[in-house]
Motif scaffolding. Structure first.
Motif, mmCIF file in Angstrom:
data_model
loop_
_atom_site.group_PDB
_atom_site.id
_atom_site.type_symbol
_atom_site.label_atom_id
_atom_site.label_comp_id
_atom_site.label_asym_id
_atom_site.label_seq_id
_atom_site.Cartn_x
_atom_site.Cartn_y
_atom_site.Cartn_z
ATOM 1 N N UNK A 72 -6.350 -6.378 19.163
ATOM 2 C CA UNK A 72 -6.472 -4.889 18.666
ATOM 3 C C UNK A 72 -7.160 -4.727 17.290
ATOM 4 N N UNK A 73 -7.088 -5.688 16.738
ATOM 5 C CA UNK A 73 -7.728 -5.676 15.155
ATOM 6 C C UNK A 73 -9.271 -5.406 15.133
ATOM 7 N N UNK A 132 -12.021 3.362 -8.116
ATOM 8 C CA UNK A 132 -10.472 3.049 -7.887
ATOM 9 C C UNK A 132 -9.620 3.689 -8.822
ATOM 10 N N UNK A 136 -6.830 6.939 -8.527
ATOM 11 C CA UNK A 136 -5.502 6.567 -8.518
ATOM 12 C C UNK A 136 -4.485 8.057 -8.338
ATOM 13 N N UNK A 138 -1.523 8.950 -9.086
ATOM 14 C CA UNK A 138 -0.780 9.707 -10.264
ATOM 15 C C UNK A 138 -1.500 9.854 -11.560
ATOM 16 N N UNK A 156 -2.734 10.201 -1.790
ATOM 17 C CA UNK A 156 -2.589 9.204 -2.439
ATOM 18 C C UNK A 156 -3.701 8.095 -2.024
ATOM 19 N N UNK A 159 -4.225 4.302 -0.848
ATOM 20 C CA UNK A 159 -3.034 3.722 -0.305
ATOM 21 C C UNK A 159 -2.610 4.369 0.851
ATOM 22 N N UNK A 161 -3.321 5.777 4.800
ATOM 23 C CA UNK A 161 -3.933 5.061 5.969
ATOM 24 C C UNK A 161 -4.736 6.477 6.451
ATOM 25 N N UNK A 243 -13.259 -4.634 0.040
ATOM 26 C CA UNK A 243 -12.978 -5.908 -0.579
ATOM 27 C C UNK A 243 -12.409 -5.356 -2.023
ATOM 28 N N UNK A 250 -5.040 0.606 3.564
ATOM 29 C CA UNK A 250 -3.743 0.094 4.047
ATOM 30 C C UNK A 250 -3.853 0.056 5.361
ATOM 31 N N UNK A 251 -2.743 -0.893 5.866
ATOM 32 C CA UNK A 251 -2.590 -1.337 7.379
ATOM 33 C C UNK A 251 -3.933 -1.554 8.133
ATOM 34 N N UNK A 252 -4.829 -2.056 7.349
ATOM 35 C CA UNK A 252 -6.324 -2.538 7.995
ATOM 36 C C UNK A 252 -6.971 -1.140 8.306
ATOM 37 N N UNK A 262 -15.650 -11.280 8.002
ATOM 38 C CA UNK A 262 -15.315 -12.280 6.756
ATOM 39 C C UNK A 262 -14.088 -12.863 6.845
ATOM 40 N N UNK B 188 4.922 11.659 -9.669
ATOM 41 C CA UNK B 188 5.400 10.052 -9.372
ATOM 42 C C UNK B 188 6.870 9.652 -9.821
ATOM 43 N N UNK B 246 0.599 2.376 -4.775
ATOM 44 C CA UNK B 246 0.045 3.230 -5.551
ATOM 45 C C UNK B 246 0.989 3.334 -6.815
ATOM 46 N N UNK B 250 -0.521 1.984 -10.355
ATOM 47 C CA UNK B 250 -0.406 3.117 -11.520
ATOM 48 C C UNK B 250 -0.016 2.190 -12.635
ATOM 49 N N UNK B 395 2.985 -3.710 9.645
ATOM 50 C CA UNK B 395 2.561 -2.662 9.121
ATOM 51 C C UNK B 395 2.432 -1.440 10.032
ATOM 52 N N UNK B 400 3.152 2.406 8.436
ATOM 53 C CA UNK B 400 2.580 3.285 9.286
ATOM 54 C C UNK B 400 3.823 4.294 10.283
#
Lengths: 301, 426
Positions: A72-73, A132, A136, A138, A156, A159, A161, A243, A250-252, A262, B188, B246, B250, B395, B400
């Protein structure tokens, strides 16, 4: 006879490049195909497994809850890759409109061109680290702006999905919109004969008509070239940003096919399987390019 | 095209030739000296300093051996170099050892040790057993990582909670962690009861006597009561009182130890190597024993790092000499002083305890009682591949939320027993 003597004379000049191509490109391609038929962990000799790697990658089996892919991946990586490629049309459109804007006679047009081109020549990792922090949840610039201006609590981003892929696409748009695509469109726009615009003006065509009936058709070969290259690049892309920014999570959710390859090659030392995935990717790119080529040839004519 | 003068061509040829021959001449010049290559994935600056000092002392005592040490080397680079026959002679390894054993990379140290009259009993016996396969021993214990509960005294004082002690169960831990978590309605979170770390999930499973790779009748059977209890607890802690990725990003810059040191995390199960970071900080923290499971026997979990002798080295005797030097009490004490884990040698850990944070001794207590490696030895399975399956399925469960615990165990069992690629099936 003359041809042979010409070839003999050319050969010494071609030889260095040819040798490099044979050893480092063609040789590697042939070896990778052989490896895709083996199980190889780098440390022990490869073991021939026939098409087992391909069967595992592409195969499905009946589970209690219905049909399920064997891996499945891999299918998730395919989905992620295709999803991220949805960013190609808006980026192309953005590049085209930007090129149209920069094709006008403006004061400081060279400075504008430079500014828009800058993101594509800045070191990729630096840009990714910058984004990145901007993403963020927050303390990032984007969520701060959303909160301050619209009173909206931003997602978010990296992070989540649901938002990680759009976040990477947004960054990709920023990087690519003013890059080489824009330069290609700019070059194409400057080659559109002025007479066509003059004729359109005499006929009383509006700006939109000119854009839609003259400019856009005249840059179709460029559009086709950019689309083809973007599709090829799109299938192969997604590794560096994921990368650096998300680690494929998150969660692939940001693991693209190239990241999948890779992971299997260098994290799990599953070289044969990675080579098989690379050949599947090649086949997909090849088919898409062929279809795109056929489709566009008719349109351009 | 103008012709180049002949002397210029000759000089260029001479320079080219000498550049090709020079490395060979240099090698010949240093031929009396054995050159060992030592590679380590270690990124900790203090530990790098300690190791460099050890190497310098070893070279002083053994002028016929030179050690070229490289640090921060990714483990896959070590493997790729080894595959290309340019691998290091010795390397520090804290990942799964079994693939190196199966692939003939981790040399057998037992004959060299027997020849040198080396006494293995200076190490914690379970560490040596962890590296033993039949009569062979495939690594040299260096670093022992035990686990204890690190807590922020200020946050406990502010909440009027008594400090944790050796009587705590995981249920009590969960309750207190929940009480010490402060999450406003929006924005937060301000404070977290439980700080996770990279191996938190595996740690809790192993501490409950569980094993993701439990086998029955030759098949993986992860759906055991111990694993169930551990998974329920992990989920509760992650949902109720732990920072999200996160949040860690942070306020901790992505580092679990830094996140604790910001003062926003009340408790954290911390491996001993984190003390190299914590003891540099001024935070008001202390250490208590890790909680015990509510049901079943308490397991004391340990992790390891060992020096592996590359089976393909051309200098096994010199390399073993280096390993033996590493095991001497003085060298191990220097290692312990860096607090990047405990020294594998039992009698060398006094420097780990000073300067005095009273609770640091809990790590030594755990070292005496340790009985469960965080990475179980899988003789006929690849831990890395199988762990990837566990991670991917977990996950789905969290974050999830696509499946529930029953479905998680069903899927995990199915996927562990039918992994995708041929290499995973092996």
């Amino acid at each position: 006879m003359k041809k042979w003597s010409q070839l003999l004379r050319a050969l010494p000049f071609l030889a260095p490049n040819l040798a490099g191509f044979l050893v480092f490109t063609l040789g590697a391609v042939v070896v990778s195909f052989y490896l895709s038929l083996t199980e190889w962990d780098l440390l022990t000799p490869p073991r021939f497994v026939g098409l087992a790697n391909y069967a595992s990658l592409l195969g499905w089996h009946r589970a209690e809850t219905g049909w399920e892919p064997l891996d499945p991946e891999f299918w998730q990586a395919c989905y992620n890759t295709l999803f991220m490629m949805l960013g190609i049309p808006p980026t192309m459109l953005g590049s085209f409109l930007l090129a149209c804007a920069l094709n006008q006679k403006l004061a400081g047009e060279r400075i504008f061109r430079l500014v828009f081109f800058l993101p594509s020549i800045v070191a990729g990792v630096a840009v990714m680290l910058l984004w990145k922090w901007m993403f963020n949840a927050d303390y990032g610039l984007i969520n701060r702006a959303l909160w301050t201006i619209f009173g909206v609590q931003g997602p978010t981003w990296l992070t989540s999905v649901a938002w990680a892929k759009p976040a990477l696409m947004l960054m990709g748009f920023w990087t690519a919109v003013g890059g080489f695509n824009m330069m290609l469109y700019l070059a194409a726009l400057q080659n559109v004969p002025k007479e066509l615009y003059e004729a359109a003006e005499i006929d009383g065509a509006g700006r939109w008509s000119v854009l839609w009936h003259i400019t856009w058709p005249m840059v179709t070969p460029t559009t086709f070239f950019i689309l083809t290259m973007s599709i090829i690049g799109g299938f192969q892309s997604g590794f560096d940003a994921a990368y650096v920014m998300t680690g494929g999570g998150p969660a692939r959710s940001t693991t693209t096919i190239s990241y999948f390859i890779y992971n299997h090659a260098y994290e799990l030392l599953n070289m044969g399987y990675a080579a098989a995935a690379a050949w599947v990717l090649f086949a997909v790119v090849f088919v898409f390019t062929l279809l795109n080529w056929r489709n566009a040839r008719g349109r351009m004519q | 095209m103008p012709k180049a003068p002949l002397p210029l061509v000759l000089v260029s040829l001479l320079l080219g030739l000498s550049s090709l021959l020079a490395p060979g001449c240099l090698r010949q010049e240093g031929g009396r000296q054995v050159v060992l290559r030592f590679a380590s994935a270690e990124p900790n600056l203090e530990q790098i300093r300690v190791t460099r000092a050890l190497v310098a002392e070893f070279e002083r005592q053994n002028p016929d051996i030179r050690v070229e040490a490289e640090f921060g080397i990714a483990p896959r680079k070590i493997l790729v170099q080894t595959a290309a026959r340019v691998g290091p002679d010795i390397f520090l390894w804290w990942f799964d050892l079994q693939p190196l054993v199966n692939k003939g990379v981790a040399g057998d140290l037992a004959p060299l040790a027997a020849e040198a009259g080396f006494d293995w009993s200076v190490f914690h016996p379970y560490l040596v057993d962890y590296y033993r396969r039949g009569d062979a021993i495939h690594a040299f214990p260096v670093q022992l990582k035990t686990y204890a509960l690190v807590y922020n005294r200020d946050l406990f004082d502010a909440a009027g909670e008594p400090y944790p002690d050796g009587t705590w169960t995981w249920d009590r831990y969960r309750e207190v962690a929940r009480r010490l978590t402060i999450k406003p309605a929006r924005g937060p979170a301000l404070q977290f009861g439980n700080g996770p770390f990279a191996q938190f999930r595996d740690y809790v499973v192993r501490a409950h006597g569980g094993d993701w790779f439990h086998r029955e009748n030759g098949r993986y059977a992860p759906d055991t009561p111990e694993n169930r209890r551990a998974v329920s607890l992990i989920l509760a802690l992650l949902r109720e009182s732990s920072p999200r990725p996160e949040d860690i990003e942070s306020f901790g810059g992505g580092s679990f130890s830094q996140a604790f040191l910001t003062g926003k995390v009340a408790m954290q199960i911390a491996p001993a190597w984190m003390m190299s970071i914590f003891t540099q900080s001024r935070g008001n923290w202390d250490v208590a024993p890790a909680p015990r499971p509510v049901e079943g026997p308490a397991r004391v979990v340990f992790d390891d790092a060992g020096l592996v002798l590359n089976a393909r080295t051309a200098h096994p005797e010199a390399a073993f000499k280096f390993l033996r030097f590493y095991a001497e009490a003085s060298a191990m004490r220097d290692f312990a002083a860096g607090r990047n884990g405990l020294a594998a040698r039992r009698d060398a850990n006094e420097p780990f305890l000073s300067p005095t944070v009273p609770g640091l001794a809990r790590y030594l207590d755990a070292a005496e009682a340790a009985d469960t490696p965080i990475k179980p030895v899988l003789l006929d399975g690849d831990y890395n591949h199988l762990s990837t399956i566990v991670n991917n399925e977990f996950e789905r469960l969290f974050p999830l939320g696509e499946i529930d615990e029953d479905e998680f165990f069903r899927r995990l069992e199915r996927r562990l027993n039918t992994p995708a690629s041929p290499i995973q099936r092996r």
